[in-house]
Design a protein around this motif. Structure first.
Motif, PDB file in Angstrom:
ATOM      1  N   ASP A   1       0.888  -1.439   0.528  1.00 35.17           N
ATOM      2  CA  ASP A   1       0.033   0.089   0.680  1.00 35.17           C
ATOM      3  C   ASP A   1       0.802   1.002  -0.566  1.00 35.17           C
ATOM      4  OD1 ASP A   1      -1.355   2.096   0.294  1.00 35.17           O
ATOM      5  OD2 ASP A   1      -3.191   0.736   2.247  1.00 35.17           O
ATOM      6  N   ASP A   2       0.981   1.846  -1.480  1.00 41.33           N
ATOM      7  CA  ASP A   2       1.335   3.367  -1.058  1.00 41.33           C
ATOM      8  C   ASP A   2       1.572   4.107  -0.178  1.00 41.33           C
ATOM      9  OD1 ASP A   2       2.485   2.437  -3.991  1.00 41.33           O
ATOM     10  OD2 ASP A   2       1.070   4.008  -4.484  1.00 41.33           O
ATOM     11  N   SER A   3       0.778   3.776   0.969  1.00 40.46           N
ATOM     12  CA  SER A   3       0.402   4.722   2.260  1.00 40.46           C
ATOM     13  C   SER A   3       1.403   4.315   2.972  1.00 40.46           C
ATOM     14  CB  SER A   3      -1.019   5.237   3.026  1.00 40.46           C
ATOM     15  OG  SER A   3      -1.697   4.383   3.156  1.00 40.46           O
ATOM     16  N   LEU A   4       1.568   2.981   2.825  1.00 37.54           N
ATOM     17  CA  LEU A   4       2.789   2.644   3.772  1.00 37.54           C
ATOM     18  C   LEU A   4       3.933   3.000   4.062  1.00 37.54           C
ATOM     19  CD1 LEU A   4       0.646  -1.056   4.538  1.00 37.54           C
ATOM     20  CD2 LEU A   4       0.370   0.515   6.111  1.00 37.54           C
ATOM     21  N   ALA A   5       4.389   2.750   5.635  1.00 38.39           N
ATOM     22  CA  ALA A   5       5.878   2.865   5.052  1.00 38.39           C
ATOM     23  C   ALA A   5       6.939   1.718   5.768  1.00 38.39           C
ATOM     24  CB  ALA A   5       6.671   4.307   6.999  1.00 38.39           C
ATOM     25  N   VAL A   6       7.724   2.317   4.992  1.00 33.61           N
ATOM     26  CA  VAL A   6       8.966   1.001   4.905  1.00 33.61           C
ATOM     27  C   VAL A   6      10.227   2.166   5.975  1.00 33.61           C
ATOM     28  CG1 VAL A   6      10.969   0.331   3.721  1.00 33.61           C
ATOM     29  CG2 VAL A   6       9.131   0.156   2.166  1.00 33.61           C
ATOM     30  N   GLU A   7      10.356   0.895   7.198  1.00 29.22           N
ATOM     31  CA  GLU A   7      11.681   1.468   7.417  1.00 29.22           C
ATOM     32  C   GLU A   7      13.018   1.454   7.495  1.00 29.22           C
ATOM     33  OE1 GLU A   7       9.919  -0.901  10.337  1.00 29.22           O
ATOM     34  OE2 GLU A   7       7.934   0.621  10.749  1.00 29.22           O
ATOM     35  N   ALA A   8      14.090   2.119   8.150  1.00 33.19           N
ATOM     36  CA  ALA A   8      15.108   1.386   8.219  1.00 33.19           C
ATOM     37  C   ALA A   8      15.536   0.473   8.995  1.00 33.19           C
ATOM     38  CB  ALA A   8      16.138   3.321   8.371  1.00 33.19           C
ATOM     39  N   PRO A   9      16.619  -0.366   8.806  1.00 28.70           N
ATOM     40  CA  PRO A   9      16.535  -1.355   9.976  1.00 28.70           C
ATOM     41  C   PRO A   9      17.151  -0.979  10.738  1.00 28.70           C
ATOM     42  CG  PRO A   9      17.311  -2.365   7.317  1.00 28.70           C
ATOM     43  CD  PRO A   9      16.974  -0.431   7.612  1.00 28.70           C
ATOM     44  N   ASP A  10      16.224  -2.125  12.295  1.00 33.41           N
ATOM     45  CA  ASP A  10      17.345  -1.071  13.340  1.00 33.41           C
ATOM     46  C   ASP A  10      18.706  -2.381  13.777  1.00 33.41           C
ATOM     47  OD1 ASP A  10      18.302  -0.774  16.080  1.00 33.41           O
ATOM     48  OD2 ASP A  10      16.287  -0.783  16.697  1.00 33.41           O
ATOM     49  N   LEU A  11      19.685  -1.890  13.712  1.00 29.23           N
ATOM     50  CA  LEU A  11      20.728  -3.578  13.549  1.00 29.23           C
ATOM     51  C   LEU A  11      20.763  -3.338  14.881  1.00 29.23           C
ATOM     52  CD1 LEU A  11      22.718  -3.527  10.364  1.00 29.23           C
ATOM     53  CD2 LEU A  11      20.599  -4.343  10.982  1.00 29.23           C
ATOM     54  N   GLY A  12      20.823  -2.518  16.290  1.00 30.96           N
ATOM     55  CA  GLY A  12      20.853  -1.713  17.540  1.00 30.96           C
ATOM     56  C   GLY A  12      21.672  -2.070  17.341  1.00 30.96           C
ATOM     57  N   GLY A  13      23.364  -1.341  17.537  1.00 32.80           N
ATOM     58  CA  GLY A  13      24.701  -1.356  17.346  1.00 32.80           C
ATOM     59  C   GLY A  13      25.360  -1.884  18.009  1.00 32.80           C
ATOM     60  N   LEU A  14      25.284  -2.862  17.371  1.00 28.66           N
ATOM     61  CA  LEU A  14      26.102  -3.999  17.170  1.00 28.66           C
ATOM     62  C   LEU A  14      27.374  -4.495  16.236  1.00 28.66           C
ATOM     63  CD1 LEU A  14      23.745  -6.230  19.387  1.00 28.66           C
ATOM     64  CD2 LEU A  14      25.205  -4.732  20.457  1.00 28.66           C
ATOM     65  N   THR A  15      26.983  -4.084  15.027  1.00 25.36           N
ATOM     66  CA  THR A  15      28.068  -3.693  13.659  1.00 25.36           C
ATOM     67  C   THR A  15      28.189  -2.583  13.638  1.00 25.36           C
ATOM     68  OG1 THR A  15      27.728  -4.824  11.493  1.00 25.36           O
ATOM     69  CG2 THR A  15      25.769  -4.162  12.983  1.00 25.36           C
TER      70      THR A  15
END
Length: 269
Positions: free
Chosen positions: A169-183
């Motif tokens: 759905d074009d109204s839905l967002a795509v997020e940046a992955p959260d890698l947890g700061g461990l890399t």
């Protein structure tokens, strides 16, 4: 993966790595392939070395897609291998792309590291293989003998772009992955000029994601020869054709072989 094969005559890896480099010997037969080790280790005499530095060249970005783009089931399977090479799990990307319907992938900051075949031939003119080395048995035994290949070129990149082609759905967002700061991998969400969203994934070190190799034959007295390649090539219509009878770099593509190559462990051969 047809782009990598057609454009560069290279074999794509399902898990990029830093170990796949020029002058590494590969044992290959059908669907079994293993990195056997540096060619120098097989020479007779400790004074025989290869004093060659691979040439580096920047090449065009490599885009991975099928007709249109990749459906998400296949895309996550492909991504899982790519990310594994950089030591990153697929789960954060599955969460970030939960609203994506189709994506395409591209490698950026691509470098080709290669040794010319004429240069390689000149360097190997006076070299001999120690046929008593136990590591040669897999290439010389009568039963289930493997072909002996030498990696001559690799494609390397430290940056993968995940291009969102379609969303549920074009109204839905795509997020940046959260890698947890461990890399030490950097991930950010961008937008292209055409307003498409892109997840840019960058590792610290470039990894090899495709390679080409030349088949080797061992002549009398352990002399090294470039032989006719016996690797098969697949044409665009899906038929399989015999490769040109010239000692050229080729993709490891056998009839009915998988689209990507995964290294077998030595104990599996």
């Amino acid at each position: 993966m047809e782009t990598i094969r057609k454009t560069y005559n290279m074999t794509p890896l399902n898990v990029p790595d830093s170990a796949t480099q020029p002058l590494i010997v590969v044992a290959h037969r059908g669907r079994e392939s293993s990195q056997w080790g540096p060619l120098e280790d097989l020479f007779a005499g400790t004074d025989q070395t290869i004093d060659l530095n691979p040439q580096m060249a920047t090449v065009a970005d490599v885009k991975v897609e099928n007709t249109g783009s990749l459906n998400m089931d296949f895309a996550f399977s492909l991504l899982s291998g790519l990310l594994k090479g950089f030591g990153v799990e697929i789960k954060p990307f599955e969460v970030a792309l939960k609203n994506a319907k189709e994506i395409s992938l591209s490698f950026e900051n691509v470098q080709k590291k290669s040794i010319g075949l004429t240069t390689l031939g000149k360097a190997l003119m006076d070299k001999k293989i120690n046929m008593d080395n136990p590591a040669m048995h897999i290439f010389t035994r009568a039963d289930r003998k493997f072909g002996m290949y030498l990696i001559s070129s690799v494609l390397q990149s430290n940056q993968v772009m995940i291009n969102i082609e379609k969303k549920t759905d074009d109204s839905l967002a795509v997020e940046a992955p959260d890698l947890g700061g461990l890399t030490d991998v950097r991930v950010e969400l961008k937008e292209t000029d055409s307003k498409k969203q892109v997840i840019a994934f960058a590792g610290k070190e470039p990894l090899t994601f495709a390679f080409s190799a030349i088949e080797l034959f061992i002549g009398p007295g352990g002399k090294i020869k470039f032989g006719e390649t016996k690797i098969l090539k697949r044409s665009l219509d899906g038929t399989v054709q015999q490769a040109d009878p010239e000692p050229v770099e080729e993709s490891f593509l056998e009839e009915d072989a998988p689209a990507l190559l995964g290294w077998n462990s030595v104990s599996d051969l």
